[in-house]
Motif scaffolding. Structure first.
Motif, short mmCIF file in Angstrom:
data_model
loop_
_atom_site.label_atom_id
_atom_site.label_comp_id
_atom_site.label_asym_id
_atom_site.label_seq_id
_atom_site.Cartn_x
_atom_site.Cartn_y
_atom_site.Cartn_z
N ARG A 55 51.34 57.76 57.97
CA ARG A 55 51.23 56.47 57.33
C ARG A 55 51.66 56.56 55.88
N ILE A 56 51.17 57.60 55.21
CA ILE A 56 51.50 57.75 53.79
C ILE A 56 53.00 57.99 53.64
N LEU A 57 53.48 58.84 54.51
CA LEU A 57 54.88 59.20 54.44
C LEU A 57 55.77 57.98 54.54
N ILE A 58 55.46 57.16 55.48
CA ILE A 58 56.31 56.00 55.71
C ILE A 58 56.24 55.07 54.51
N SER A 59 55.04 54.89 54.02
CA SER A 59 54.91 53.94 52.92
C SER A 59 55.64 54.48 51.70
N GLU A 60 55.67 55.78 51.55
CA GLU A 60 56.44 56.35 50.44
C GLU A 60 57.92 56.06 50.63
N ASN A 61 58.32 56.05 51.85
CA ASN A 61 59.73 55.80 52.12
C ASN A 61 60.13 54.37 51.80
N GLY A 62 59.17 53.61 51.40
CA GLY A 62 59.52 52.27 51.00
C GLY A 62 59.57 51.28 52.14
N GLU A 63 59.03 51.67 53.25
CA GLU A 63 58.96 50.70 54.35
C GLU A 63 58.01 49.59 53.93
N SER A 64 58.31 48.45 54.47
CA SER A 64 57.53 47.31 54.02
C SER A 64 56.13 47.33 54.60
N SER A 65 55.99 47.91 55.77
CA SER A 65 54.66 47.90 56.36
C SER A 65 54.16 49.33 56.53
N LEU A 66 52.89 49.46 56.59
CA LEU A 66 52.31 50.78 56.84
C LEU A 66 52.49 51.13 58.30
N LYS A 67 52.46 52.41 58.54
CA LYS A 67 52.71 52.85 59.89
C LYS A 67 51.38 53.03 60.62
N VAL A 68 51.35 52.58 61.82
CA VAL A 68 50.12 52.70 62.60
C VAL A 68 50.33 53.78 63.64
N PRO A 69 49.25 54.33 64.13
CA PRO A 69 49.38 55.45 65.06
C PRO A 69 50.10 55.09 66.33
N TRP A 70 50.06 53.86 66.73
CA TRP A 70 50.68 53.55 68.01
C TRP A 70 52.07 52.98 67.83
N ASN A 71 52.64 53.18 66.64
CA ASN A 71 53.99 52.68 66.53
C ASN A 71 54.88 53.53 67.43
N PRO A 72 55.80 52.91 68.07
CA PRO A 72 56.53 53.59 69.16
C PRO A 72 57.25 54.85 68.73
N THR A 73 57.78 54.85 67.53
CA THR A 73 58.51 56.02 67.08
C THR A 73 57.63 57.26 67.15
N ASP A 74 56.45 57.10 66.62
CA ASP A 74 55.53 58.23 66.60
C ASP A 74 55.12 58.64 68.02
N LEU A 75 54.83 57.64 68.80
CA LEU A 75 54.38 57.93 70.17
C LEU A 75 55.47 58.67 70.94
N ILE A 76 56.66 58.18 70.80
CA ILE A 76 57.75 58.80 71.55
C ILE A 76 58.00 60.21 71.07
N LYS A 77 57.93 60.34 69.77
CA LYS A 77 58.15 61.66 69.19
C LYS A 77 57.17 62.66 69.77
N ARG A 78 55.92 62.26 69.74
CA ARG A 78 54.90 63.20 70.22
C ARG A 78 55.01 63.42 71.71
N ALA A 79 55.22 62.36 72.42
CA ALA A 79 55.27 62.50 73.88
C ALA A 79 56.44 63.37 74.30
N SER A 80 57.58 63.15 73.65
CA SER A 80 58.74 63.93 74.08
C SER A 80 58.58 65.39 73.68
N LEU A 81 58.02 65.62 72.50
CA LEU A 81 57.81 67.01 72.11
C LEU A 81 56.84 67.71 73.04
#
Lengths: 320, 953
Positions: free
Chosen positions: B760-786
């Motif tokens: 969450r912190i990382l994303i917000s530092e990146n200047g994304e407009s919204s904070l990242k939530v744990p179930w955002n698909p990018t994260d989920l897919i990343k973890r699931a595929s790994l």
């Protein structure tokens, strides 16, 4: 399992040094100290292995066999203590079991000492063969012309050992390519008790010595490079005469084209085999490592959630 | 130079050493001969010293006459101080050590080079010489003259080696350039006693066994042959033993004094004629692997002598004289692996290894051939194990006529070893024990018969590792069924849902949950996007969903519908999985009840289809349930088998519609219910557990959505964060507990993936407009595929890569995706699932050039002209056509070279294009219409081209 296959005798007259499946798992080649190669076909109806052919392939102990990727044809490679590397092709016109079923395409006899290991290089790098013998030279051959598989040219000759082997030493040499398609060409070669990583410098197109694998206290009997499978690091397993199976973690740092460095760290070592460990190999997906040793057992290692490798099971051939 | 660790003594001479002989009278005294030297050397345990120089003395007059030394021998007994040296110039020089370096006599009767000389042990005055001129001359040293006492004319061939029988004064053997062995009795110098065509090339070396009437010979044909030369044996045309070595044999030598009671126990040292300067020590017990290989020279080894039973002295052209302690040399077998092993190449978890025992071979090749002597002696002992042992030593007994006492010792020594190994092999024991059968065998002694099977032939043992992921059917089913692209009429969430159902039906409930979780994540994201101002939506969606056409069009209402329908679907599917068929009716009612919300066309059709599906599926399920009670397990297996067989080659076409999919789905769910019955309760229960949180989450989400539409961004953020916390707790309880366990583990290796907070912190530092939530698909897919990659589940991680890499580029690196797809493709090929492999390749080539190249290069088909049999290149016309219009697709339906068309219709001889009819019998092809008129209208039954009957009555 339903399609499990019963143990079957190979009828070799002496010990078998290597056994290899073909790409599709439908053929099995064994090579033995009795100078013969045997190829078995899987009979899908009965799920049993039927002898395809057996023939005297070399003048001395055959240490390795290997099938080429089928995109290059139905090729079998064999390397022997008689210093030669031979490449065979199945001739479907000859009857099974005639001893002529596999015809020799080429004999490569460049080595000045017995060959200890040879293998087809991963197929995406082309139709190439790597071999190492007791002269400590790693040689890579390539067949340039797919229409003429009898023509092999020596691409590389790398002196792995700076000095020739001392006379009475027992020796062992191994070579293993990095199976990953999406990083630069690398291989791990072991000579006696040293194992090195070489990589191909993309600028000069030459192989360069990358890093030494640490901690070995005896002859290295086998090296195995795990499939990368999207990991950020490589795993290399070694089997050593000192009784240890070692798993090395190799992190690759790419500083620029042709400028790569490696950091190698030992992440696991096992000495559960009583006595020497002879062979390690990874499964297709690089999740399970198997080792076999003098105790006659095959051990399987798998990493747990914390990424520590643990002995998962022990396979024994005893019993019936 | 003495090496205490190996017991090896080395001495550097000033000249090449060409010959070597050991004194029979004085221990440790050796003579070495070089091109122009003849020296005496004393070899002790740890030292070699030069004693005396016989020739190399300054001003020695004979130096010039002295030719290259070919062989050296010491005399025996009274002639023990005599040395004979033969030279290539054809002369033999005799020295007497008691008289210094003066040549006592020079025998020069041979016309050509003398290759070999030997003193007789029993009659020490006798010296035999064999020469290149084909003659063997026997010299009597008592005579003063320099004429040969006897001359034996072998044949025109050069004599390579000649030797007296060490125990008889009149018998000698010689070996010739033609590979022939001759045995002569000096009393009959005109007639050869025995002549054997032994080697297929020049025979080079010969040595009599020190105690038995056996000789070992070696030749250019790389064979070591052991022949019984006893006078009382029936003559065999085949050698008793053959060892195939790796190089032409130059010298061969039985070990003296160790294991001499039996040929089987006597070591044989051999050196080679080629560039391999090693000495190999062989034992007949193991004829494929030498006992030792001693590499102590750098040039060809020219002489071999056993000084003592354990010390072997060798000399070489590299000027070295070396004594090796054979017993301290490493054993060859120790350097060979005791096991061989390989993994099943098909990605299945199976290993195959070779069961063998390294030392089991030591006695396995004892010949079954039993000599006449054995028959007479062992009849008394037959029936007991003693008989077996005797038979094992059978050939020894035959040879041991002259020295029976020697035979007893090895027998008792062997018994311990052979007993054990013989007991293991009852069948062979019978052969050995039964005098009748052995007698029949001994009549016709062929080499083939004597090579019996090893006692324990190496066994190949395939092992399957029983893991759930191991099953072939599951892999084939999933690989052929998983959707790997978002086809028309579907969006990504539907694909996820469909794949989830597939996973569940294959028994992979964890994967099913993963798919569903990802789906919820994606839906949540759409939901977010939908709620945002229009321009933001576009930014976001373009970033996240590169070429995802479905998302961009008609967003808000589309999501509404899809969300609704998915709620429903998930309800139905999860319930189906967990619920028993009895509850089916209630369930469908429930679904109907839920369907009261306003529905657009899609919804309606969806629901209608679902009803169809329900009806279709409920019957078979209840049916099967009855069966399942009777024979639960078998039914399950059969049902699943059918699935696995039917599916593999089926390629999903992108044009497939949802109705087809849902039909498929229901057929699978039936199976999954069955699997549930059959298999682990825990899997089923986990689904029912996770089902409810999933649902509640769903409703919560939709509730949030409803609120959000009107509300501002801030408020939504807060509520979302709250719900995120709640969800996190929920998810850790449910199916993802495994994953969260990993995430909580600080040592988790995927360094690149910080935990939720970090993300969450990382994303917000990146200047994304919204904070990242744990179930955002990018994260989920990343973890699931790994995770799936780490588990080695190629199907799953490659499917993720194919599906999500373009939509969520952050979820995996391009290399990872390619790696997975590449490996997946290879495994598909290995398993011969070419249909799926082609689909994967086509899908992957949309994104990656690598796969495009693979698709283009690996699938090329070479056409050969069926008329002139040349490769069809058609370069000429290709260039011509391309010049006119570079975009023209170019065909190979004709051959430039001979101007004939290829692949013509068998009937009208016009080229075929597209779909055609082929005759199975002969392979001829034709247009549909042509064949129709030929077979149907003209009522022909044979192929129009070749006349092969094509229509069966």
């Amino acid at each position: 399992m339903k399609d499990s296959i019963k143990p079957f005798p190979t009828h070799h007259e002496d010990i078998v040094l290597d056994v290899e499946y073909d790409f599709y798992g439908r053929q099995l080649a064994t090579c033995s100290a009795d100078k013969h190669i045997k190829v078995f076909d899987l009979d899908p109806a009965t799920s049993s292995w039927v002898l395809n052919d057996s023939w005297k392939a070399h003048d001395s102990t055959i240490v390795k066999v290997g099938f080429a990727n089928p995109e290059f044809g139905h090729l079998l490679l064999s390397g022997s203590y008689d210093r030669t590397l031979k490449i065979w092709e199945e001739n479907f016109d000859e009857p099974l079991g005639s001893g002529r079923r596999w015809s020799r395409l080429v004999t490569i006899a460049d080595s000045h000492g017995p060959l200890y290991d040879c293998c087809f290089v991963p197929s995406f790098l082309g139709l190439k063969v790597g071999s190492i013998g007791s002269d400590g030279k790693l040689r890579i051959y390539e067949s340039m012309d797919p229409a003429d598989l009898r023509d092999w040219t020596l691409l590389e000759e790398i002196d792995v050992l700076k000095a020739p082997v001392a006379a009475h030493l027992q020796s062992d040499f191994n070579v293993c390519w990095c199976p990953s398609r999406f990083s630069c060409e690398k291989f791990c070669v072991s000579a006696l008790d040293q194992a090195y990583i070489y990589y191909k410098n993309e600028n000069t197109n030459k192989f360069k010595l990358g890093e030494l694998l640490p901690e070995h206290n005896g002859l290295i009997r086998s090296v195995a490079w795990a499939p990368l499978m999207g990991k950020s690091y490589h795993l290399i397993a070694t089997a050593c005469k000192d009784g240890y199976v070692r798993i090395m973690k190799v992190v690759e740092h790419v500083h620029g084209p042709g400028d790569i460095s490696f950091t190698v760290s030992l992440i696991s070592s096992f000495n559960e085999h009583v006595g020497e460990v002879w062979r390690v190999s990874w499964n297709m997906t690089g999740t399970i490592l198997s080792s076999c040793g003098d105790d006659g057992l095959v051990r399987l290692y798998k990493s747990n959630y914390a990424n520590n490798f643990q002995c998962m099971s022990v396979i024994s051939a005893e019993g019936k | 130079m003495f090496d205490s660790t190996t017991g090896c003594v080395r001495f550097q001479s000033s000249n090449e050493i060409l010959a070597l002989a050991k004194s029979n009278a004085t221990p440790n005294l050796f003579v070495i001969g070089g091109p122009k030297s003849l020296q005496l050397a004393r070899i002790s345990e740890s030292d070699i010293t030069l004693e005396y120089d016989l020739v190399m003395q300054t001003g020695h007059g004979r130096n010039t006459k002295f030719g290259l030394i070919s062989d050296l021998k010491f005399g025996h007994q009274t002639y023990g101080r005599n040395i004979a040296a033969s030279t290539l110039s054809g002369s033999i020089h005799l020295y007497n050590l008691d008289r210094g370096n003066r040549v006592r006599a020079t025998l020069s009767d041979h016309q050509r080079a003398v290759n070999s000389i030997d003193f007789c042990t029993v009659a020490p005055y006798r010296l035999v010489s064999g020469s290149q001129d084909g003659k063997m001359k026997i010299w009597d040293l008592r005579m003063r003259n320099t004429r040969a006492a006897t001359t034996i004319n072998g044949n025109a061939d050069a004599v390579r080696c000649v030797q007296f029988n060490p125990r008889l004064e009149n018998v000698l053997c010689s070996i010739f350039d033609a590979g022939v062995i001759q045995k002569w009795d000096l009393r009959k110098p005109n007639m050869v006693e025995r002549r054997l065509n032994a080697h297929s090339g020049p025979g080079l070396a010969l040595d009599w066994h020190p105690e038995l009437d056996y000789i070992v010979t070696g030749g250019r044909d790389k064979q070591l042959q052991v022949w019984n030369m006893g006078s009382d044996v029936e003559y065999s045309r085949e050698p008793d033993h053959v060892i195939y070595t790796s190089a032409p044999i130059f010298k061969v030598c039985w070990c003296r004094g160790r294991g001499n009671g039996s040929v089987m126990n006597t070591d044989i040292a051999a050196c080679f004629l080629n560039d391999d300067p090693c000495v190999q020590i062989w034992n007949l017990n193991r004829r494929h692997i030498p006992e030792h290989i001693i590499e102590c020279h750098s040039n060809q080894v020219t002489g071999l002598v056993w000084k003592t039973p354990r010390h072997l002295v060798s000399c070489s052209k590299d000027k070295m004289l070396v004594q090796n302690d054979v017993l301290r040399e490493p054993r060859m077998i120790d350097n060979m692996p005791s096991r061989a092993m390989t993994w099943d190449p098909k990605g299945k978890l199976g290993v195959l290894f070779i069961k063998q025992a390294k030392d089991d071979y030591d006695l396995h090749n004892e010949p079954v051939k039993v000599s006449s002597l054995f028959n007479s002696t062992s009849n008394s002992a037959a029936g007991s194990i003693n008989g077996v042992i005797t038979s094992a030593v059978g050939p020894v007994a035959t040879g041991a006529v002259t020295s029976p006492p020697n035979d007893t010792l090895p027998q008792s020594m062997q018994s311990a070893v052979s007993l054990a190994s013989y007991l293991n092999s009852s069948s062979e024991k019978k052969i050995g024990r039964n005098p009748l059968s052995s007698r029949t065998k001994s009549g016709a002694v062929s080499r083939a018969k004597r090579l019996i099977m090893p006692k324990t032939s190496p066994f190949a043992v395939p092992v399957d590792i029983p893991l759930l992921a191991n099953e072939r059917e599951v892999f084939e089913f999933l690989s052929s069924s998983y959707l790997i692209e978002v086809s028309d009429g579907l969006d990504i969430t539907q694909v996820c849902e469909y794949n989830a159902t597939l996973a569940a039906s294959a028994g992979k409930f964890r994967d099913c949950q993963t798919w569903k979780t990802i789906r919820f994540g994606i839906m949540w994201q759409y939901d977010q996007n939908a709620g945002l101002p229009q321009d933001f939506v576009h930014n976001e969606s373009h970033k996240d969903t590169d070429n995802h056409s479905v998302t961009t069009r008609s967003q808000s209402d589309k999501y509404g519908t899809s969300l609704g329908s998915f709620t429903e679907e998930s309800v139905s599917s999860t319930k189906e999985l967990s619920a028993s068929p009895k509850r089916m009716g209630i369930l469908s009612q429930k679904i109907h009840a839920e369907k009261q919300e306003p529905a657009d066309e899609q919804r309606d059709s969806d629901a209608a289809r679902k009803e169809d599906g329900q009806v279709a599926v409920s019957l078979p399920i209840s049916d099967r349930n009855e069966v399942a009670i009777a024979d639960d397990e078998e039914d399950a297996v059969v049902a699943f088998d059918g699935e696995g067989q039917a599916k593999p080659m089926e390629i999903r076409r992108p044009s497939r519609t949802l109705s087809q999919l849902s039909r498929n789905r229901y057929s699978f769910t039936g199976v999954s219910v069955d699997l549930d019955n059959e298999r682990s309760l825990s899997a089923g229960s986990s689904i029912s557990l996770s089902g409810s949180p999933g649902l509640s989450r769903m409703f919560k989400l939709s509730a949030i959505k409803a609120d959000d539409v009107g509300d501002g961004l801030k408020k939504r953020m807060i509520s979302r964060r709250e719900s995120s916390a709640a969800l996190q707790r929920e998810s850790s309880l449910s199916a993802r507990s495994q994953l969260t366990a990993i995430l909580k583990d600080p040592q988790h290796p995927d360094e690149g993936h910080p935990n939720f907070l970090g993300a969450r912190i990382l994303i917000s530092e990146n200047g994304e407009s919204s904070l990242k939530v744990p179930w955002n698909p990018t994260d989920l897919i990343k973890r699931a595929s790994l995770y799936s990659a780490k588990q080695g589940d190629l199907v799953l991680c490659a499917t993720f890569a194919l599906l999500f890499r373009n939509l969520y580029p952050e979820s995996m690196t391009s290399t990872q995706a390619q790696e997975w797809i590449f490996n997946y493709h290879e495994v598909l090929l290995r398993r011969c699932l070419f249909g799926s492999a082609a689909a994967v390749l086509r899908r992957a080539s949309e994104s990656y050039d690598v796969f495009k190249t693979i698709g283009q290069t690996r699938t090329s088909v070479r056409l050969f002209c069926n008329n002139c049999h040349n490769l069809i290149l058609n370069e000429d016309s290709k260039n011509k056509v391309r010049d006119e219009d570079p975009r023209t697709d170019f065909g190979f339906w004709y051959c430039d070279r001979c101007g004939k068309r290829q692949g013509k219709c068998a009937y009208c001889e016009e080229p075929l294009k597209g779909i055609c009819v082929a005759l199975l019998e002969c392979g001829h092809k034709g247009h549909f219409g042509c064949f129709k008129s030929w077979f149907l209208e003209e009522k022909q039954s044979d192929c129009p081209a070749c006349g092969t009957p094509a229509v069966r009555q």
